[in-house]
Design a protein around this motif. Structure first.
Motif, mmCIF file in Angstrom:
data_model
loop_
_atom_site.group_PDB
_atom_site.id
_atom_site.type_symbol
_atom_site.label_atom_id
_atom_site.label_comp_id
_atom_site.label_asym_id
_atom_site.label_seq_id
_atom_site.Cartn_x
_atom_site.Cartn_y
_atom_site.Cartn_z
ATOM 1 N N ARG A 29 0.828 -1.208 0.000
ATOM 2 C CA ARG A 29 0.000 0.000 0.000
ATOM 3 C C ARG A 29 0.870 1.270 0.000
ATOM 4 N NH1 ARG A 29 -2.796 -1.291 3.988
ATOM 5 N NH2 ARG A 29 -1.912 0.018 5.628
ATOM 6 N N VAL A 30 1.865 1.317 0.884
ATOM 7 C CA VAL A 30 2.740 2.486 0.961
ATOM 8 C C VAL A 30 3.511 2.664 -0.346
ATOM 9 C CG1 VAL A 30 4.821 3.413 2.051
ATOM 10 C CG2 VAL A 30 2.985 2.496 3.461
ATOM 11 N N ASN A 33 1.238 3.737 -3.344
ATOM 12 C CA ASN A 33 0.767 5.122 -3.274
ATOM 13 C C ASN A 33 1.881 6.117 -3.575
ATOM 14 O OD1 ASN A 33 -2.187 5.651 -2.305
ATOM 15 N ND2 ASN A 33 -1.546 3.812 -1.224
ATOM 16 N N LEU A 34 3.080 5.854 -3.104
ATOM 17 C CA LEU A 34 4.193 6.764 -3.385
ATOM 18 C C LEU A 34 4.577 6.721 -4.860
ATOM 19 C CD1 LEU A 34 6.424 6.220 -0.215
ATOM 20 C CD2 LEU A 34 4.775 8.064 -0.673
ATOM 21 N N ARG A 55 -2.719 9.272 1.727
ATOM 22 C CA ARG A 55 -2.980 7.942 2.308
ATOM 23 C C ARG A 55 -1.891 7.519 3.294
ATOM 24 N NH1 ARG A 55 -4.796 5.988 -3.006
ATOM 25 N NH2 ARG A 55 -7.063 5.876 -3.018
ATOM 26 N N PRO A 56 -0.598 7.641 2.953
ATOM 27 C CA PRO A 56 0.419 7.255 3.948
ATOM 28 C C PRO A 56 0.344 8.079 5.227
ATOM 29 C CG PRO A 56 1.402 7.435 1.760
ATOM 30 C CD PRO A 56 0.021 7.995 1.659
ATOM 31 N N ASP A 59 -2.526 6.665 7.187
ATOM 32 C CA ASP A 59 -2.131 5.376 7.753
ATOM 33 C C ASP A 59 -1.277 5.578 9.001
ATOM 34 O OD1 ASP A 59 -3.472 3.949 5.851
ATOM 35 O OD2 ASP A 59 -1.704 3.351 4.705
ATOM 36 N N PRO A 70 4.172 2.701 7.948
ATOM 37 C CA PRO A 70 3.370 3.935 7.973
ATOM 38 C C PRO A 70 4.189 5.172 8.344
ATOM 39 C CG PRO A 70 2.150 2.143 8.980
ATOM 40 C CD PRO A 70 3.542 1.639 8.756
ATOM 41 N N GLY A 73 6.303 6.032 5.300
ATOM 42 C CA GLY A 73 5.492 6.569 4.210
ATOM 43 C C GLY A 73 5.008 7.978 4.464
ATOM 44 N N ALA A 74 4.741 8.324 5.721
ATOM 45 C CA ALA A 74 4.239 9.648 6.053
ATOM 46 C C ALA A 74 5.314 10.714 5.926
ATOM 47 C CB ALA A 74 3.669 9.660 7.465
#
Length: 291
Positions: A29-30, A33-34, A55-56, A59, A70, A73-74
């Protein structure tokens, strides 16, 4: 109109990532999305890029403090958009638990943040530590760390070192044709693309500038509304590079030496930049340049 190769490549990348954007597997997912966010920015698709970068962050806000991906990713959206770093303490706490390749990617983010804060030597120190940890065994992190070091060295006016690192990083990117990172960082590279590629490697230069136009256009449309800061979007790539250097305190003579042109040519580019930005001189440049 027939799409250009870069556009086709980014569109294909976006399609490939799409099935995994809401995957139950955090790593998929991470990553998806990136990847999709970068592809969307390069295609000028701001809304999908914004959604994939959010999204990250969402999350991370709902994740347990010790969850690895998460937090990682953030941090990427904050780096990409030049915002305050997100959950850096949490990221530091889990750094040792990340896979080696991901640790190298993670090192790019505090290095980038220190650069934006003007701590160039500290940024270089982080990069050298990361390179000592794994050398260039991981190509993509190696490219981005090399680009970041080049940017820091330019800010320190260690021009010969910056050129050497830039060209060494280009050699790492060449076998797989991974020129994207250079185009994505064009503004921060402060003339290195022009100085190192324009004359001797014109095909690489054209590719990097094409990526610059596509990625920067999408990035500005995303960055401006969030930060409420306008970065110049009506300058040529050369005008922007010259303006960035002048804004950082370089003299016309120093910029001319870097780019291998006359001081009159630098004055010509500056005059056009001022006219396009509706300003009277270098003191007003800061509000339109990358920070």
């Amino acid at each position: 109109m027939k799409p250009r190769l870069g556009e086709t490549r980014h569109a294909g990348t976006g399609r490939g990532a799409k099935p995994y954007l809401t995957s139950d597997a955090p790593a998929l997912r991470v990553t998806a999305n990136l990847i999709s966010a970068y592809a969307s920015l390069s295609l000028g698709r701001t809304a999908p890029a914004r959604k994939c970068l959010q999204r990250p962050i969402d999350d991370a806000e709902s994740a347990a403090p010790d969850e690895l991906l998460p937090a990682f990713g953030a941090c990427v959206p904050s780096t990409l958009l030049h915002l305050s770093a997100y959950r850096t303490q949490s990221l530091g706490d889990i750094f040792a638990q990340l896979p080696e390749g991901l640790r190298l990617c993670t090192c790019h983010m505090p290095a980038h943040r220190h650069h934006l804060d003007g701590n160039y030597e500290r940024s270089v120190g982080i990069i050298h530590g990361a390179q000592a940890m794994a050398g260039f065994a991981y190509v993509i992190p190696g490219i981005y760390l090399g680009i970041m070091e080049s940017i820091d060295l330019m800010a320190l006016k260690r021009i010969d070192e910056a050129k050497s690192v830039f060209m060494r990083t280009r050699q790492i990117a060449l076998p797989d044709g991974l020129i994207e990172g250079f185009g994505e960082h064009h503004g921060l590279l402060s003339g290195l693309i022009e100085a190192c590629l324009k004359r001797d490697y014109p095909e690489d230069y054209r590719r990097a500038i094409d990526i610059t136009h596509r990625f920067s256009s999408g990035w500005r449309r995303l960055h401006g509304p969030i930060t409420e800061k306008d970065v110049a979007d009506n300058l040529t790539t050369t005008e922007f590079s010259v303006a960035m250097l002048i804004n950082r305190g370089w003299t016309n003579h120093e910029v001319a030496q870097l780019l291998g042109v006359s001081e009159n040519t630098i004055k010509y580019h500056l005059t056009h930049a001022y006219e396009k930005l509706h300003i009277r001189g270098r003191k007003e440049l800061g509000q339109y340049m990358l920070r």
